[in-house]
Write a protein that holds these residues in place. Structure first.
Motif, PDB file in Angstrom:
ATOM      1  N   LEU A 194       1.267  -8.281   5.067  1.00 17.79           N
ATOM      2  CA  LEU A 194       1.943  -7.599   4.240  1.00 17.79           C
ATOM      3  C   LEU A 194       1.031  -7.222   3.237  1.00 17.79           C
ATOM      4  O   LEU A 194       0.942  -5.950   2.831  1.00 17.79           O
ATOM      5  CB  LEU A 194       2.886  -8.699   3.548  1.00 17.79           C
ATOM      6  CG  LEU A 194       4.522  -8.561   3.916  1.00 17.79           C
ATOM      7  CD1 LEU A 194       5.174  -9.504   2.921  1.00 17.79           C
ATOM      8  CD2 LEU A 194       4.755  -7.039   3.651  1.00 17.79           C
ATOM      9  N   PRO A 195      -0.099  -7.859   2.805  1.00 15.39           N
ATOM     10  CA  PRO A 195      -0.871  -7.131   1.932  1.00 15.39           C
ATOM     11  C   PRO A 195      -1.621  -5.999   2.357  1.00 15.39           C
ATOM     12  O   PRO A 195      -2.107  -5.341   1.711  1.00 15.39           O
ATOM     13  CB  PRO A 195      -2.072  -8.464   1.556  1.00 15.39           C
ATOM     14  CG  PRO A 195      -1.112  -9.821   2.123  1.00 15.39           C
ATOM     15  CD  PRO A 195      -0.246  -9.404   2.990  1.00 15.39           C
ATOM     16  N   VAL A 198       0.939  -2.986   2.953  1.00 14.69           N
ATOM     17  CA  VAL A 198       1.560  -2.536   1.581  1.00 14.69           C
ATOM     18  C   VAL A 198       0.585  -2.180   0.482  1.00 14.69           C
ATOM     19  O   VAL A 198       0.716  -0.986   0.078  1.00 14.69           O
ATOM     20  CB  VAL A 198       2.377  -3.695   1.021  1.00 14.69           C
ATOM     21  CG1 VAL A 198       2.812  -3.354  -0.689  1.00 14.69           C
ATOM     22  CG2 VAL A 198       3.635  -4.093   1.858  1.00 14.69           C
ATOM     23  N   ASN A 199      -0.396  -2.689   0.490  1.00 16.92           N
ATOM     24  CA  ASN A 199      -1.443  -2.501  -0.654  1.00 16.92           C
ATOM     25  C   ASN A 199      -2.854  -1.883  -0.235  1.00 16.92           C
ATOM     26  O   ASN A 199      -3.376  -1.563  -1.201  1.00 16.92           O
ATOM     27  CB  ASN A 199      -1.514  -3.643  -1.651  1.00 16.92           C
ATOM     28  CG  ASN A 199      -0.378  -3.930  -2.432  1.00 16.92           C
ATOM     29  OD1 ASN A 199       0.280  -2.728  -2.780  1.00 16.92           O
ATOM     30  ND2 ASN A 199      -0.194  -5.060  -2.969  1.00 16.92           N
TER      31      ASN A 199
END
Ligand SMILES: *[C@@H]1O[C@H](CO)[C@@H](O)[C@H](O)[C@H]1NC(C)=O
Ligand SMILES: *[C@@H]1O[C@H](CO)[C@@H](O)[C@H](O)[C@H]1NC(C)=O
Ligand SMILES: *[C@@H]1O[C@H](CO)[C@@H](O)[C@H](O)[C@H]1NC(C)=O
Ligand SMILES: *[C@@H]1O[C@H](CO)[C@@H](O)[C@H](O)[C@H]1NC(C)=O
Length: 429
Positions: A194-195, A198-199
């Motif tokens: 996810l990190p 997403v980022n």
């Protein structure tokens, strides 16, 4: 043969009794004498042994062994028979161990035990191997996740190589269903993927992370649910909408497809909102290469076909009513038409058909998608002179090819053109 016993106990063959053997003569090589002790010792082939010993066949080695009778065995039913002078004399020749006594029973028991031993050993080996591999994979996965937790929060160029290596290993490991679930159970989606998806500002990291995502969700319904619950669908849609990078779009489409295929709930949630818009945005983007656009129409076509075949197969099956109910909710027609799917496909083919002339696989992908979604787009496509020109040009070019594949594609296009452009017009009726 009296005075001999054959006792089969717990898989061991015990022979107790007076074993009739020749008394060693002076000419015998003394080293051939069997000197019995309290320990089991192997009896050499043809070796003479004194009578009254406890004799067995070692089932591990298949060799004969003998030892002195234990104190506890004396005076029990297992004790050797008292020496019978007559019997001894009757068998005074160099008779081998009395294993010819009921050889069928002994052989049978040895055979059975060996068989059991073998299959047990094989099972055990297979199990150990399984355990070893499983543990190794599991440990590796936990270690890779830990390694990610150890990386600094601010992106460091020095850590890039290790991160990419980690992701590459994960992509390989997580094809396996159990490994994928272990990764998820150990927090891998939250702490690793996810990190990044997403980022992270690094495109190559995002590409690698999406490959891992595609690998772990492919044909893995439990993993698909977890990926869906973590809202990866809309994160991927976001990337599809904003990226102009071929590799990134390709990886995102792969992960997107892995998440959605055979998962009607996710299809409904993701495609009724940002999902289809993201796909159509890719079709409309002038920066995206034709090959990626072909992947988009292929995914759309596959999902439309999936719905069609599920409804087709289960329409007479009352058991499948809940599955059907989920698929009936998939309203691809309005989801696709509203954001302009028909026009987007028309434009891609009209503008880029020259590129198609050298890419028959891409032509086939588009032709399949056109066929699958023909019903919802006929009104747009049959009126498009640009599309007509594009398809007929490619068809004609391939029709003169010596390459069988191109000839085949040309025939598919010919049928498609026939249906789209040669329908009698209402005004002519
Ligand atoms: C006895 O056997 C040993 C080894 O088996 C051999 O070296 C030796 O020569 C033999 N002795 C006699 C007397 O046969
Ligand atoms: C993570 O960091 C801790 C503490 O620095 C260290 O003990 C551990 O071995 C590291 N784990 C991995 C997988 O690198
Ligand atoms: C992404 O970054 C934002 C802002 O720094 C943060 O609030 C969010 O938790 C991050 N998301 C993930 C999945 O790491
Ligand atoms: C294909 O071949 C036919 C006859 O062989 C010819 O008439 C036609 O012009 C050719 N078409 C193309 C596109 O080369």
């Amino acid at each position: 043969m009296s005075g001999k016993q054959v006792v089969i106990l717990l898989g061991s063959v015990l022979i107790l009794g007076c074993l009739q053997v020749a008394a060693p003569t002076e000419t015998d090589n003394k080293t051939n004498d069997f000197v019995a002790t309290d320990e089991w010792q192997t009896i050499a082939e043809g070796q003479a042994i004194p009578r009254g010993l406890h004799v067995r066949i070692n089932l591990q080695t298949g060799l004969k062994e003998a030892k002195l009778l234990d104190e506890s065995e004396r005076g029990t039913s297992l004790q050797s028979q008292p020496d019978d002078q007559n019997a001894r004399e009757a068998h005074d020749d160099n008779e081998p161990l009395a294993l010819d006594y009921k050889p069928d029973i002994i052989e049978e028991s040895i055979r059975r035990v060996k068989e059991q031993k073998k299959s047990y050993a094989e099972l055990r080996k297979a199990y150990k191997e399984f355990q070893k591999n499983f543990r190794t994979d599991g440990e590796l996965i936990v270690q890779l996740i830990d390694q990610f937790r150890n990386f600094s929060r601010t992106p460091l160029e020095s850590e890039m190589r290790s991160k990419l290596d980690c992701l590459e290993n994960l992509e390989y490991l997580l094809h396996q269903i159990d490994n994928a679930l272990m990764f998820i159970d150990n927090g891998g989606l939250d702490d690793v993927l996810l990190p990044i998806v997403v980022n992270d500002t690094s495109t190559s990291l995002r590409v690698s992370a999406m490959r891992v995502l595609g690998s772990l969700a492919s044909n893995n319904p439990k993993a698909q649910i977890k990926v869906f619950e973590k809202n990866f669908g809309s994160h991927l849609a976001q990337i599809l909408t904003s990226s102009g990078n071929v590799g990134e779009i390709s990886a995102a489409l792969h992960a997107f497809g892995a998440l959605l295929r055979k998962f009607p709930l996710a299809q409904q949630r993701v495609l009724s909102t940002s999902g289809t818009q993201a796909l159509i945005k890719v079709l409309q983007s002038p920066d995206v290469e034709l090959r990626s656009k072909a992947k988009v129409v292929t995914l759309i076509s596959d999902l439309v076909l999936e719905k069609r075949s599920v409804l087709d197969v289960s329409k007479d099956d009352p058991e499948a009513s809940s599955t059907m109910a989920q698929y009936v909710l998939l309203d691809f027609e309005s989801w696709l038409k509203t954001p302009g799917y028909c026009a987007a496909v028309d434009t891609v083919l009209t503008k880029e058909f020259l590129l198609l002339l050298e890419q028959p696989e891409v032509v086939e992908q588009f032709a399949t998608a056109l066929e699958t979604t023909e019903d919802m787009c006929t009104s747009t496509w049959s009126q498009s002179s640009g599309l007509r020109h594009a398809l007929l040009t490619v068809r004609n070019r391939y029709a003169n090819s010596t390459d069988e594949y191109r000839l085949e594609v040309s025939q598919i296009l010919a049928k498609l053109c026939e249906r789209l452009f040669n329908k009698p017009k209402h005004t002519e009726l």
